[in-house]
Structure formats: structure tokens, C-alpha cells
Design a protein around this motif. Sequence first.
Motif, short mmCIF file in Angstrom:
data_model
loop_
_atom_site.label_atom_id
_atom_site.label_comp_id
_atom_site.label_asym_id
_atom_site.label_seq_id
_atom_site.Cartn_x
_atom_site.Cartn_y
_atom_site.Cartn_z
N GLY A 150 -64.85 6.83 -73.28
CA GLY A 150 -65.97 5.74 -73.53
C GLY A 150 -65.08 4.29 -73.47
N ALA A 151 -63.87 4.37 -73.21
CA ALA A 151 -62.97 3.25 -73.20
C ALA A 151 -63.48 2.27 -72.22
CB ALA A 151 -61.51 3.51 -73.06
N GLU A 152 -62.92 0.97 -71.94
CA GLU A 152 -63.49 0.08 -70.93
C GLU A 152 -63.09 0.55 -69.64
OE1 GLU A 152 -63.10 -3.27 -67.98
OE2 GLU A 152 -61.53 -2.11 -69.17
N MET A 153 -61.94 1.18 -69.27
CA MET A 153 -61.47 1.72 -68.16
C MET A 153 -62.43 2.66 -67.56
SD MET A 153 -58.08 3.91 -68.83
CE MET A 153 -58.21 5.19 -70.19
N HIS A 154 -63.14 3.39 -68.71
CA HIS A 154 -64.11 4.53 -67.81
C HIS A 154 -65.23 4.04 -67.84
CE1 HIS A 154 -61.29 6.81 -71.03
NE2 HIS A 154 -60.91 7.27 -69.74
N THR A 155 -66.01 3.15 -68.69
CA THR A 155 -67.32 2.59 -68.62
C THR A 155 -67.28 1.67 -67.47
OG1 THR A 155 -66.71 1.06 -70.35
CG2 THR A 155 -67.90 2.99 -71.08
N ARG A 156 -66.41 1.11 -67.16
CA ARG A 156 -66.28 -0.09 -66.09
C ARG A 156 -66.46 0.61 -64.82
NH1 ARG A 156 -62.05 -1.50 -63.67
NH2 ARG A 156 -60.80 -1.12 -65.60
N ARG A 157 -65.47 1.59 -64.58
CA ARG A 157 -65.40 2.55 -63.22
C ARG A 157 -66.89 3.18 -62.96
NH1 ARG A 157 -60.03 2.31 -64.97
NH2 ARG A 157 -58.63 2.01 -63.05
N VAL A 158 -67.49 3.63 -64.07
CA VAL A 158 -68.71 4.31 -63.97
C VAL A 158 -69.71 3.32 -63.82
CG1 VAL A 158 -70.62 5.81 -64.97
CG2 VAL A 158 -67.96 6.23 -65.42
N ALA A 159 -69.95 2.32 -64.42
CA ALA A 159 -70.81 1.36 -63.78
C ALA A 159 -70.68 0.72 -62.51
CB ALA A 159 -70.59 -0.06 -65.13
N PRO A 172 -76.92 8.31 -74.90
CA PRO A 172 -76.22 7.39 -75.61
C PRO A 172 -75.04 8.19 -76.34
CG PRO A 172 -77.99 7.06 -76.49
CD PRO A 172 -78.47 7.97 -75.17
N GLN A 173 -73.88 7.62 -76.43
CA GLN A 173 -72.81 8.15 -77.38
C GLN A 173 -72.06 7.26 -77.84
OE1 GLN A 173 -70.55 11.26 -75.52
NE2 GLN A 173 -69.39 11.83 -77.28
N TRP A 174 -71.71 7.07 -79.03
CA TRP A 174 -70.70 6.37 -79.54
C TRP A 174 -69.30 6.53 -78.96
CZ3 TRP A 174 -70.80 1.72 -82.09
CH2 TRP A 174 -71.93 1.48 -82.72
N PRO A 175 -68.57 5.51 -78.44
CA PRO A 175 -67.32 5.82 -77.80
C PRO A 175 -66.19 6.18 -78.86
CG PRO A 175 -67.78 3.58 -78.04
CD PRO A 175 -68.84 4.30 -78.49
N ALA A 176 -65.46 7.48 -78.21
CA ALA A 176 -64.30 7.84 -79.29
C ALA A 176 -63.19 6.77 -78.99
CB ALA A 176 -64.00 9.12 -78.64
N ASP A 177 -62.93 6.07 -78.01
CA ASP A 177 -62.08 4.89 -77.97
C ASP A 177 -62.40 3.71 -79.19
OD1 ASP A 177 -59.89 3.52 -76.24
OD2 ASP A 177 -61.47 2.06 -76.64
N ARG A 178 -61.21 3.64 -80.07
CA ARG A 178 -61.43 2.64 -81.12
C ARG A 178 -61.66 1.29 -80.68
NH1 ARG A 178 -57.84 2.72 -86.61
NH2 ARG A 178 -59.12 0.68 -87.62
N ALA A 179 -61.17 0.80 -79.82
CA ALA A 179 -61.35 -0.57 -79.29
C ALA A 179 -62.79 -0.79 -78.87
CB ALA A 179 -60.54 -0.76 -78.15
N VAL A 225 -59.39 11.56 -67.30
CA VAL A 225 -59.96 12.96 -67.33
C VAL A 225 -60.10 12.86 -68.98
CG1 VAL A 225 -59.74 15.17 -67.33
CG2 VAL A 225 -58.86 13.64 -65.53
N ALA A 226 -59.51 12.15 -69.87
CA ALA A 226 -59.77 12.06 -71.16
C ALA A 226 -59.64 10.59 -71.68
CB ALA A 226 -58.81 12.94 -71.87
N GLY A 227 -58.52 10.22 -72.07
CA GLY A 227 -58.05 9.10 -72.45
C GLY A 227 -56.79 9.33 -73.46
N GLU A 228 -56.55 7.83 -73.84
CA GLU A 228 -55.28 7.72 -74.78
C GLU A 228 -55.29 8.58 -75.95
OE1 GLU A 228 -52.44 6.45 -73.44
OE2 GLU A 228 -53.65 5.93 -71.70
N GLY A 229 -54.13 9.45 -76.10
CA GLY A 229 -54.26 9.98 -77.43
C GLY A 229 -54.79 11.55 -77.29
N ARG A 230 -55.43 11.84 -76.36
CA ARG A 230 -56.28 13.00 -76.24
C ARG A 230 -55.46 14.05 -75.56
NH1 ARG A 230 -61.38 12.45 -74.84
NH2 ARG A 230 -61.65 14.66 -74.53
N ALA A 231 -55.40 15.45 -75.96
CA ALA A 231 -55.02 16.61 -75.51
C ALA A 231 -54.64 16.60 -74.01
CB ALA A 231 -55.23 17.85 -76.15
N CYS A 232 -55.92 16.40 -73.14
CA CYS A 232 -55.90 16.76 -71.55
C CYS A 232 -55.15 15.65 -71.16
CB CYS A 232 -57.53 16.66 -71.23
SG CYS A 232 -58.34 17.81 -71.70
#
Length: 325
Positions: A76-85, A102-109, A226-233
Amino acid sequence: MAEATRDPFVESRHLGAAVIAGPEGVRHAWGDPERVILPRSAVKMIQALPLVVSGAADAAGLGPEHLALACASHQGAEMHTRRVADWLAALGLSEADLRCGPQWPADRAARDALIRAEAAPSQLHNNCSGKHAGMLTLARHLGAGPEYHLPDHPVQVACREAFEAVTGAPSPGYGIDGCALPNFAGRLDRIAQAMAWFATAQTRDDAESRAAARLVAAMTAHPELVAGEGRACTDLMRAGGGRVAVKTGAEGVFTAILPEAGLGVALKIADGATRAADCAVTALLVRLGALSAEDPAVAARLEAPIRNRRGDTVGHIRPAPDLRA
């Protein structure tokens, strides 16, 4: 499959099952390889097959980034949501057309920005919004209705057919996933064989195999989507340098695709613990030569530290010895 130590004691053990398979069948198994599981998000690349095979992806001008997002459980980081939008806007659609919730983003920022703005998360933040954008693209291409999430919708019928085709068996049923889609059940060994089918896709020239190869290439080219920073994938695919595509799923599921070796991996942790699934799949990928145990991202999951409130390392999450042999 994995154990938690509070040195020198083993404090907890995570049970489960894992399978390494080639296209011809099981190569190695731990636990019950015939266990029927809900693979959850670990098979998003299967759910994305109809998007590509149907011609919908090409008709909509989708590129590798879109295909990576279609296979993603993102932060749910900006790089993800912007591309989907942007993807939805290109279709003449919007966030309101999604059915993932809706879901609270796991991305802290991203999460902190919403809190500071006293704003609520949207469906774009849902970790499955890329997959849902892909399904909306397919629904538009098929001329089907907007409720693409329903089990009898043509999109979900196509997803079930794809799942049964690559696993080589009828699914015994489905559960409704966290993002409102049907998640089709299958045997663990057959899911591993499906991953091996993806791993060998580049050796075949049928439409389904070409689609599978494109999806694997998109995942390995854009692990951050596919996932995001700090994620295993993301971390494991980066560490693999394109040699492996991996995908986590809720409740302790993980799959891996190894194109160079022509192998697939599937595992399920019985208690659903992500910490155990991350550790176990890392051990299996080191065992298979797809990852180096010396890589910092790999080492961090192969011997994940347990720390107390002072930050002292007091134990580790470690794979079972049999996985590392």
C-alpha cells in the motif's frame, strides 16, 4: 518446519508440510504432501493467467509492472497505489469499481500520511488492489458485469479453470479470501507441481505457457511491486537475482518458482505463522541453490533474531534441520 529458540531452549515449534516438485511430480516432501490447503495469495500468478491468456492484458496495453501488480500482495505504498490508480483511470474506471475493500497500508510512510491527514484508507491501499485491477481488466475484455468477485462471474470461472488446469485436478471447493474473492483449494503437492509448470514455461510455446513465462518475468523484474520494502517476497527475489520468483500467502503459505532448475516449491505452516513460512521457504531456496546463505537478506530470515525490549538478541527463528540438509 521451524523453531523459535530462547537460547539455549527451543521455546516453540511450527509444524507443517513442504513439497519440492518437478513437472513430473514430487522430488522431496516433508509432512503430508497431499494435504488440501487454501493457498491464499501464494497463487496469484495462477489467478493472473486468464488476464494474459485471454488477450485482455495486451488489449489494455499492460506492461511488466502491471503484471507484477496483478501477482502482488503489496504494502500500500505510494509506488503501489499510484500505479493501480493510473491503471484504473486508463480503463475509465476508479477506486470505486474495486471490490477488495479498504485496508490500512502496511507501508509506514503511507499509513502515517493517512493518520496525519485524518484520512481513511481506500481500496487502493488493499494489498490485493493490483490483482483486482487485473480482474477488472479481464471483466471489461470479456464484456462481463462489474461484480467480478462473485464465484459464478466469468472472471472467477476462468480463474478456477486455470487453477484446475495447472494443478491437474478439480478443486474440492473454495473459501472467500480477505479481499472478497473465492480462493480455490488444492493439494499441496499439486500446487508445488503447478509452480514447476510455471518454472518450465519458457521451454514451451503454447499460449498458457507463454503467459506464465511473462508473469514470472514480471515478478522477478519488479520484486518491489510484488510486496514492498522489507518484505520477504521482495527481499528474497532481489537476493536471487532473477533466479527465483516467490510469493507469500496468508496463514503460513509460500510458493516459489525456480526457472533455471525447473522446480516448484509449496509449503504450509499448520498454525499459519508467517515467521515460520518466511524462514522455511528461505531454507529450502538455499538448499536448492537459488539463494546464498551469505546474502544479508537471506541470513536475516534463515536465523531471524528474537530481541527483547532492550534490543538484545535473546533467541532466533530457525528452520528445522531437515530442511537445511
